[in-house]
Design a protein around this motif. Structure first.
Motif, PDB file in Angstrom:
ATOM      1  N   ILE A 335       0.858  -1.189   0.000  1.00  0.00           N
ATOM      2  CA  ILE A 335       0.000   0.000   0.000  1.00  0.00           C
ATOM      3  C   ILE A 335       0.893   1.237   0.000  1.00  0.00           C
ATOM      4  N   GLU A 336       1.256   1.674  -1.210  1.00  0.00           N
ATOM      5  CA  GLU A 336       2.171   2.799  -1.323  1.00  0.00           C
ATOM      6  C   GLU A 336       1.405   4.069  -1.666  1.00  0.00           C
ATOM      7  N   SER A 337       1.930   5.196  -1.220  1.00  0.00           N
ATOM      8  CA  SER A 337       1.328   6.503  -1.513  1.00  0.00           C
ATOM      9  C   SER A 337      -0.180   6.516  -1.318  1.00  0.00           C
ATOM     10  N   GLY A 338      -0.621   6.175  -0.132  1.00  0.00           N
ATOM     11  CA  GLY A 338      -2.047   6.243   0.160  1.00  0.00           C
ATOM     12  C   GLY A 338      -2.504   7.681   0.296  1.00  0.00           C
ATOM     13  N   TYR A 339      -3.762   7.950  -0.080  1.00  0.00           N
ATOM     14  CA  TYR A 339      -4.312   9.292   0.080  1.00  0.00           C
ATOM     15  C   TYR A 339      -5.439   9.272   1.104  1.00  0.00           C
ATOM     16  N   SER A 340      -5.538  10.390   1.857  1.00  0.00           N
ATOM     17  CA  SER A 340      -6.662  10.617   2.781  1.00  0.00           C
ATOM     18  C   SER A 340      -7.112   9.361   3.522  1.00  0.00           C
ATOM     19  N   PRO A 341      -6.241   8.730   4.314  1.00  0.00           N
ATOM     20  CA  PRO A 341      -6.721   7.574   5.097  1.00  0.00           C
ATOM     21  C   PRO A 341      -7.811   8.018   6.063  1.00  0.00           C
ATOM     22  N   THR A 342      -8.811   7.180   6.237  1.00  0.00           N
ATOM     23  CA  THR A 342      -9.890   7.478   7.177  1.00  0.00           C
ATOM     24  C   THR A 342     -10.169   6.217   7.978  1.00  0.00           C
ATOM     25  N   ALA A 343     -10.697   6.427   9.203  1.00  0.00           N
ATOM     26  CA  ALA A 343     -10.972   5.282  10.060  1.00  0.00           C
ATOM     27  C   ALA A 343     -12.465   5.179  10.335  1.00  0.00           C
ATOM     28  N   ASN A 360      -2.718   7.302  -8.146  1.00  0.00           N
ATOM     29  CA  ASN A 360      -2.043   6.751  -9.326  1.00  0.00           C
ATOM     30  C   ASN A 360      -2.038   5.234  -9.292  1.00  0.00           C
ATOM     31  N   ALA A 361      -2.164   4.637 -10.464  1.00  0.00           N
ATOM     32  CA  ALA A 361      -2.023   3.184 -10.551  1.00  0.00           C
ATOM     33  C   ALA A 361      -0.591   2.809 -10.214  1.00  0.00           C
ATOM     34  N   ASN A 362       0.353   3.566 -10.741  1.00  0.00           N
ATOM     35  CA  ASN A 362       1.732   3.388 -10.324  1.00  0.00           C
ATOM     36  C   ASN A 362       1.937   4.299  -9.125  1.00  0.00           C
ATOM     37  N   VAL A 366       5.238  10.147  -7.919  1.00  0.00           N
ATOM     38  CA  VAL A 366       4.772  11.240  -7.068  1.00  0.00           C
ATOM     39  C   VAL A 366       5.183  12.553  -7.708  1.00  0.00           C
ATOM     40  N   GLY A 367       4.298  13.514  -7.705  1.00  0.00           N
ATOM     41  CA  GLY A 367       4.707  14.848  -8.113  1.00  0.00           C
ATOM     42  C   GLY A 367       4.543  15.158  -9.588  1.00  0.00           C
ATOM     43  N   ASP A 368       4.114  14.200 -10.361  1.00  0.00           N
ATOM     44  CA  ASP A 368       3.884  14.470 -11.782  1.00  0.00           C
ATOM     45  C   ASP A 368       2.394  14.448 -12.067  1.00  0.00           C
ATOM     46  N   PHE A 369       1.996  14.950 -13.221  1.00  0.00           N
ATOM     47  CA  PHE A 369       0.593  14.864 -13.572  1.00  0.00           C
ATOM     48  C   PHE A 369       0.303  13.481 -14.130  1.00  0.00           C
ATOM     49  N   PRO A 370      -0.811  12.919 -13.704  1.00  0.00           N
ATOM     50  CA  PRO A 370      -1.195  11.630 -14.275  1.00  0.00           C
ATOM     51  C   PRO A 370      -1.757  11.860 -15.672  1.00  0.00           C
ATOM     52  N   THR A 371      -1.914  10.794 -16.439  1.00  0.00           N
ATOM     53  CA  THR A 371      -2.575  10.935 -17.736  1.00  0.00           C
ATOM     54  C   THR A 371      -3.847  10.112 -17.686  1.00  0.00           C
ATOM     55  N   PRO A 372      -4.961  10.728 -17.299  1.00  0.00           N
ATOM     56  CA  PRO A 372      -6.203   9.976 -17.145  1.00  0.00           C
ATOM     57  C   PRO A 372      -6.803   9.608 -18.502  1.00  0.00           C
ATOM     58  N   HIS A 373      -7.232   8.354 -18.592  1.00  0.00           N
ATOM     59  CA  HIS A 373      -7.891   7.893 -19.821  1.00  0.00           C
ATOM     60  C   HIS A 373      -9.267   7.358 -19.497  1.00  0.00           C
ATOM     61  N   PRO A 374     -10.342   7.840 -20.087  1.00  0.00           N
ATOM     62  CA  PRO A 374     -10.429   9.148 -20.715  1.00  0.00           C
ATOM     63  C   PRO A 374     -10.528  10.249 -19.664  1.00  0.00           C
ATOM     64  N   ASN A 377     -13.749  10.452 -17.398  1.00  0.00           N
ATOM     65  CA  ASN A 377     -14.275   9.217 -16.806  1.00  0.00           C
ATOM     66  C   ASN A 377     -13.129   8.218 -16.708  1.00  0.00           C
ATOM     67  N   ALA A 378     -12.068   8.654 -16.059  1.00  0.00           N
ATOM     68  CA  ALA A 378     -10.821   7.886 -16.080  1.00  0.00           C
ATOM     69  C   ALA A 378     -10.948   6.585 -15.295  1.00  0.00           C
ATOM     70  N   ARG A 379     -10.463   5.527 -15.913  1.00  0.00           N
ATOM     71  CA  ARG A 379     -10.535   4.216 -15.279  1.00  0.00           C
ATOM     72  C   ARG A 379      -9.147   3.615 -15.117  1.00  0.00           C
ATOM     73  N   ASN A 380      -8.130   4.441 -15.215  1.00  0.00           N
ATOM     74  CA  ASN A 380      -6.764   3.921 -15.074  1.00  0.00           C
ATOM     75  C   ASN A 380      -6.086   4.462 -13.836  1.00  0.00           C
ATOM     76  N   GLY A 381      -6.850   4.673 -12.786  1.00  0.00           N
ATOM     77  CA  GLY A 381      -6.287   5.138 -11.517  1.00  0.00           C
ATOM     78  C   GLY A 381      -5.891   3.969 -10.633  1.00  0.00           C
ATOM     79  N   GLY A 382      -5.635   4.255  -9.349  1.00  0.00           N
ATOM     80  CA  GLY A 382      -5.158   3.229  -8.417  1.00  0.00           C
ATOM     81  C   GLY A 382      -6.294   2.528  -7.689  1.00  0.00           C
TER      82      GLY A 382
END
Lengths: 573, 698
Positions: A335-343, A360-362, A366-374, A377-382
């Motif tokens: 579980i790398e680079s997690g965002y907004s953990p909540t309990a 990010n899927a990868n 960190v720190g770069d812009f992702p390239t969402p496809h499309p 309605n991007a489906r290539n996230g993490g």
């Protein structure tokens, strides 16, 4: 005729784009470019107008004195006072449009008076932000937000209004000229009492005694990326969060800050006098890996706040010994680079479970812009992860069996738990970038995706999710941050913006740049978008929101942090 | 505008394979580039404060309240930090300062109540996360307000676990109901406004005395503001690029000559106060540095940077002498600065001009270990010199500007791909020899294996003119990944330069099949169309490319040429002007536009463009050819002859040129020279119509 030779099949070298466009083109090549040119011309004139309204002391030029424009009838003003609590006065002023034209000089005088620019105050200011440009039968119509600060007898009066202006069409040699200025509604705010205090930044007082304030926190990411090798990911985009919790049991809440790669995470203990002391090293939490967010929560029910922190390398769980000394107990390397953990105790078995989002899927990028496809309605996230608490600080991944494994490919930024259907268990709302958000109803420990039926998808750039009963009807409503883009609003409606795009998609794109959303929970599992786009929707490129009743009048307010990337070159991309 | 004008419109409707859609990806990369060059993107926005207007809407009053910070804000957490009954704000920012505590000083304090819940720790979690709390004035449940205890909300934020209610009025008595998660519901009465309560699950509420820090009595501590930047220490060392500079006598020297000893390469200028101060300290410590087996190379950049041109540059060598500096020195060349900027860009993802002074610490193996932007103290250098050969564990702490602990050792990172990317950056920016050298230096016998590596090498080879080698490398890349669009078009382009459009076309078509919007494939196919006379088809393709990539200069140039060849001169002019704006240094667009101006009889404009190319690219004969023609038109026959003859000396002998000379000489009345020129023309092409025409006329 010299033919062009292309030596390399795909030249990676990109030349920077100039801001000028050949305005003598025989045909408009691209409407996007045209919109850019016109909006630049209009902005120049609006700057000029703002300057005139602020500084006008000399008489008008002969040319200007004979000009007239059509505008509102300033005498028709009707005032309505709004309910903003005892110390703050908010008024809506409305005007009807006048049939008779007004002299430019008189118009300036009336505007100055309305915005309270009388007198010598050098602190007055006025800004126009253009967000719509339309060409209309030989004229140009623009929509802009006016914000102003004036003074009446030493008291600050703030103004905000949506203004519609009609201009002559600009040409090569001429800027657009003002034809009509419409301001049907003006909101003004002020304190009732002159010496009322508002908010005050006390950070140097509270944190100033620490080296980590002076040498680390006082410097921004623009500085740090030049000091730290990119390979260890000092995240230029600045996704580093804050967690509050009492780590030493003295009744005073302490502060945990996540920091970029190469700089240590920080833990400050609150002292009785209100100042904070850096205890990061002693506490054992000064991780140098890039960290996004953390939670100070009691994960083993022993009465003290443990630490769960999302780093680029792994998700870490540390046990508090009660005296603010933390020991590493679990490390989730997958579980790398997690965002907004909540309990949340999603399965109601008495202990806290953890939801960790992935963008990010990868996730090591960190720190770069992702390239969402499309794009919309991007489906290539993490993939997000739900960890069930098994006791003694052990956790198991229950993402699949809980039902969160479906559609788990979004660019998830934020989540918030709430029992929105008032049935005794915690449901979940996830804000996703580049696409629809998700509402997951908890049915006995299994999540059912009710995003579509609940009408809470709020397609857009989801960056923050907050629950609050903002209309006090007993049902928790949703406030979601997205992005208002002046440029986007300018460009997307133009016909030449990706002309092959289906209508539904174009609507989606427009929605994406409309700003933040307020969705009212109607109590039967459905939400209604009741956003007023130029009020609580208008928040720029918005990030975290904090809900709370700041003026103690019984109604919860909303504070939003905004702004994406500010750098020395101020001109926006 | 860039984002919405360029990036967003290109997004495909459907999902893509990773190798497809280089245009869309390119534009995102472009965005990255613009930001790395220091441009803002939705920057300087003021945080809004939306006040709830009694449930009937919201208004932004952040400015009035003084909470409208223009930082790049990120996370917001709420907390009554000073226990005065109203909520304060903690805000984290991307910009400075990275955290703000913003205290709420509004007058309404007592009209609130704050509670903290404690679960029993068995049925209900101790933090009571998930508990629903309701409060109402005693006897008036219809006025209830609800809150939920949460851990984490908003964005990257966890707010205070104390639950705060604003009451509107300082109610005398309050009732509170708590619905404990999996723990039953209870109601408590008799709570009072203006107080803080601890509520233990089914064990009642206890009033807690507020801690009221007298923050106003605390003065801001005075901390010495002098900050010593330690410089950027590399996680994995990269080979330092080869710099060729001039010595005092004007001869060439190379940084390679320092191999075997560590050297601090220092860029300085004589008009730079900081540099002189730094140089003075270097001089004081030079014996010590020499004693450590190291040296300093002071490279003077006077006249090479754009700042400070007005002050008279002092004599660099004299300055060094005056300061008693006795270590190595030299005069930097412009390419040196370019290479330094590329190195910096790679390490920081920032594309910004070098500032002066900047120093690079290069170890004895020629690898750069640290970069100091701004003055660096000799003390720091001496300390870092000692660290150069230390074990990697000891270097770990030097890596981070502030102390802490690593979960994952950053030194154990993949360096091979990095090196490939590093050398490619040099290749892409006009230093192919350097790129080749760097690759070889690091991997002397390494063969490129992945498609990406093969592709990178192919590009380097192309830039070096090694066409056969480049072709092989492209083919290897394609074998490894048959859908590798960029490799397909790269190879195709090479075939095109050899005039083998028959071999090139299938490659471009394959690339287009993989991605229908592949810009380079489209451009090249358009060119093939054009060469076969299929102008409408070429037009369609080029128009498509430009809609997707408005800033693709080569596409604009090709489209401009195409319009010109179709006689659509106004459109040609628009495109060519844009192409010139995009690539001001490139001659092709200017030459083409000059020819169009000539065709539309705009002689002045045409001549000016040809002259500009003649000046910037004196080795290109095309400009002189065009000038010759214009001078002829304008009756400047002597100038025409000169121009045409220049073409010939530069190797552009053709029937056309000689005929031009002949015409000019005829107009000047120099028949003998004219005939000689005619003969030369007809020797090259006995059937050249223009020459034959003149011959017959005589």
């Amino acid at each position: 005729m010299i033919g062009a030779l292309l030596f390399s099949g795909c030249s990676e070298k990109q030349e920077s784009s100039p801001s000028e466009v050949d305005a003598t083109a025989s045909k408009e090549f691209s409407t996007t470019e045209q919109a850019e040119v016109w909006s630049a011309a209009v902005k120049e004139q609006l700057s000029e107008l703002a300057y005139t309204l602020l500084e006008l002391t000399e008489p008008l030029s002969k040319e200007d004195s004979s000009k007239t424009i059509t505008t509102i009838d300033f005498q028709s003003k009707e005032e309505k006072e709004r309910n903003a609590g005892p110390s703050i006065l908010v008024r809506d002023l409305s005007y009807s449009f006048s049939k008779t034209p007004m002299g430019l000089g008189d118009f300036f005088k009336e505007m100055r008076s309305t915005l309270h620019f009388e007198g010598e105050s050098k602190e007055s200011h006025l800004k126009f932000k253009v967000y719509r440009v339309q060409s209309d039968a030989g004229t140009l119509k623009t929509r802009q937000l006016l914000t102003a600060s004036g003074f009446r007898e030493g008291k600050n009066i703030r103004s905000q209004a949506v203004v519609e202006v009609v201009w002559t069409r600009p040409t090569d040699n001429e800027l657009p000229e003002l034809l009509s200025f419409s301001m049907p509604n003006l909101m003004q705010s002020e304190f009732r009492e002159k010496d009322t205090q508002g908010f005050e930044d006390v950070t140097p007082i509270v944190l100033g005694g620490n080296d980590s304030w002076n040498q680390q926190l006082k410097l921004g990411m623009n500085h740090w990326v030049r000091q730290i090798d990119e390979v260890i990911k000092p995240d230029f985009l600045g996704y580093h969060g804050v967690a509050l919790g009492d780590v030493d049991g003295d009744g005073l809440e302490d502060l945990h800050l996540c920091q970029p790669g190469g700089l240590p995470n920080l833990l400050f203990r609150q002292e009785k006098d209100g100042t904070m002391t850096d205890i990061s090293a002693v506490a054992g939490i000064d991780w140098l890996d890039n960290s996004t967010a953390a939670l100070l929560i009691d994960l083993d029910n022993d009465g003290d706040k443990d630490l769960a922190v999302a780093t680029r390398a792994a998700f870490l769980i540390l046990e508090n010994d009660g005296a603010a000394r933390f020991t590493l107990r679990s490390k989730f390397k997958g579980i790398e680079s997690g965002y907004s953990p909540t309990a949340s105790d999603y399965d109601l078995d008495g202990d806290l479970d953890l939801l960790i989002l992935r963008y990010n899927a990868n996730s090591r990028e960190v720190g770069d812009f992702p390239t969402p496809h499309p794009f919309h309605n991007a489906r290539n996230g993490g993939a997000n992860v739900l960890l069930k608490n098994e006791g003694q600080l052990r956790f198991s991944d229950v993402t699949q069996e809980s039902g969160l494994g479906k559609e788990n490919f979004r660019f998830s930024f934020a989540a918030a738990w709430e029992d929105y259907d008032n049935d005794g268990d915690s449901d979940l709302y996830i804000a996703n970038d580049f696409g629809p958000n998700q509402l997951l109803r908890n049915d006995g420990g299994k999540f059912i995706d009710t995003s579509v039926e609940s009408l809470s998808q709020d397609w857009g750039f989801g960056m923050s999710a907050s629950w609050g009963d903002l209309d006090r009807d007993g049902n928790m409503d949703l406030y979601v941050s997205s992005m208002f883009s002046g440029a986007g609003n300018l460009v997307i409606p133009q016909g030449n913006f990706n002309p092959s795009m289906p209508k539904q998609t174009r609507q989606r794109y427009l929605k994406m740049v409309r700003g933040n959303s307020l969705m009212r929970n109607n109590g039967s599992g459905r939400f209604t978008d009741i956003t007023s786009p130029m009020d609580e929707g208008y928040a720029g490129w918005a990030w975290g929101a904090g809900l709370g009743d700041f003026n103690n009048d019984g109604w919860e307010d909303i504070y939003v942090a905004n702004g994406y990337i500010s750098q020395p070159k101020k001109d926006d991309l | 505008m860039f984002f919405w004008g360029r990036v967003a419109p290109q997004s495909p409707e459907e999902e893509l394979t990773p190798s497809a859609k280089p245009g869309y990806i390119r534009n995102f990369r472009n965005l990255n580039l613009r930001i790395s060059e220091g441009n803002s993107f939705s920057g300087y926005e003021r945080n809004p404060f939306f006040i709830n207007l009694g449930g009937k809407g919201f208004a932004n009053i952040a400015g009035l309240l003084g909470a409208d910070f223009d930082d790049d804000g990120r996370a917001v957490a709420t907390s009554d930090w000073d226990h005065d009954g109203d909520l304060d704000l903690w805000i984290t920012n991307r910009t400075s300062p990275r955290i703000r505590l913003v205290r709420n000083n509004l007058p309404e304090h007592d009209e609130s109540v704050t509670v903290r819940l404690i679960g029993n720790g068995t049925t209900t979690n101790r933090d009571a996360i998930g508990a629903r709390v309701s409060i109402w004035p005693e006897g008036r449940p219809e006025l209830r307000q609800i809150r939920t205890v949460r851990a984490g909300e908003g964005f990257l934020a966890q707010s205070s676990s104390w639950v705060h209610f604003g009451l509107g009025e300082a109610e005398k008595n309050l009732s509170v109901q708590v619905e404990w998660p999996a723990g039953g519901t209870e109601t408590l009465d008799g709570l009072k406004a203006g107080k803080r309560y601890l509520i233990n699950q089914f064990k009642g509420a206890k009033e807690i005395r507020a801690n009221s820090p007298s923050v106003d009595d605390i003065s801001i501590p005075k901390i010495d503001e002098v900050r010593q930047e330690k410089g950027l220490w590399l996680a994995n060392r990269l080979p330092f690029p080869k710099l060729i500079y001039s010595n005092e006598k004007g001869g060439r020297q190379s940084t390679r000559e320092f191999s075997g000893i560590p050297v601090l390469v220092n860029l300085w200028a004589s008009w730079c106060e900081d540099c002189l101060q730094e140089m003075s300290e270097f001089s004081e410590n030079q014996e010590k540095i020499r004693g450590l087996g190291a040296t300093i190379l002071a490279l003077n950049v006077d006249g090479l940077t754009t700042d400070n041109q007005e002050t008279e540059a002092l004599d660099g060598w004299a300055e060094l002498s005056r300061l008693g500096y006795q270590l190595e020195s030299g005069k930097a060349r412009p390419e040196n600065l370019g290479k330094m900027e590329i190195l910096l860009e790679f390490l920081t993802s920032r594309r910004q001009p070098l500032s002066i002074p900047t120093s690079f610490l290069v170890d004895s193996k020629g690898a750069v270990a640290a970069i100091y932007q701004g003055i660096v103290s000799s003390e720091q250098i001496i300390s870092d010199l000692a660290l150069l050969k230390a074990r990697s564990q000891d270097q770990l702490s030097r890596l981070s500007p502030r102390p802490g602990r690593w979960f994952e050792n950053p030194l154990a990172q993949d360096s091979k791909t990095r090196l490939g990317d590093y050398s490619t950056l040099f290749a892409r920016n006009g230093f192919p020899a350097e790129a080749e050298y760097l690759l070889q230096l690091a991997n002397p016998s390494e063969k490129a294996t992945t498609p990406q590596e093969l592709y990178n090498r192919a590009k380097i080879a192309t830039a070096q003119g090694k066409i056969e080698e480049a072709k092989e490398l492209y083919q290897a890349a394609i074998r490894a990944n048959p859908e590798y669009g960029q490799a397909l078009t790269g190879l195709g382009a090479l075939f095109l330069t050899e005039k083998r459009s028959d071999l090139a076309q299938p490659l471009f078509e394959k690339a287009l099949a993989v991605d229908p919007n592949h810009a380079a494939a489209l451009i090249n196919l358009a060119m093939i169309d054009q060469s076969r006379g299929r102008k409408e088809s070429a037009l369609e393709k080029l128009t498509r490319v430009i809609k997707l990539n408005p800033d693709y200069g080569a596409a604009r140039l090709n489209l401009g040429s195409l319009y010109a060849s179709m006689g659509e001169f106004p459109d040609a002019i628009v495109q060519l002007k844009k192409a010139i704006l995009l690539n001001p240094k490139q001659p092709a667009a200017r030459l083409t536009l000059a020819a169009v101006y000539a065709d539309t009889k705009q002689w002045e404009r045409s001549r000016d463009l040809y002259l500009s190319v003649a000046q910037s690219h004196p080795k290109l004969y095309q400009s002189f050819l065009g000038l010759g023609s214009i001078y002829e038109r304008q009756g400047q026959y002597l100038d025409a002859v000169t121009a045409y003859q220049k073409v010939i000396t530069m190797g552009g002998r053709s029937a056309r040129v000689y005929t031009g000379i002949a015409r000019a000489y005829l107009a000047l009345g120099q028949k003998k020279e004219a005939n000689r020129a005619l003969e030369a023309a007809l020797k090259i092409n006995p059937n050249y119509p223009a020459a034959l025409k003149i011959l017959r006329a005589q």
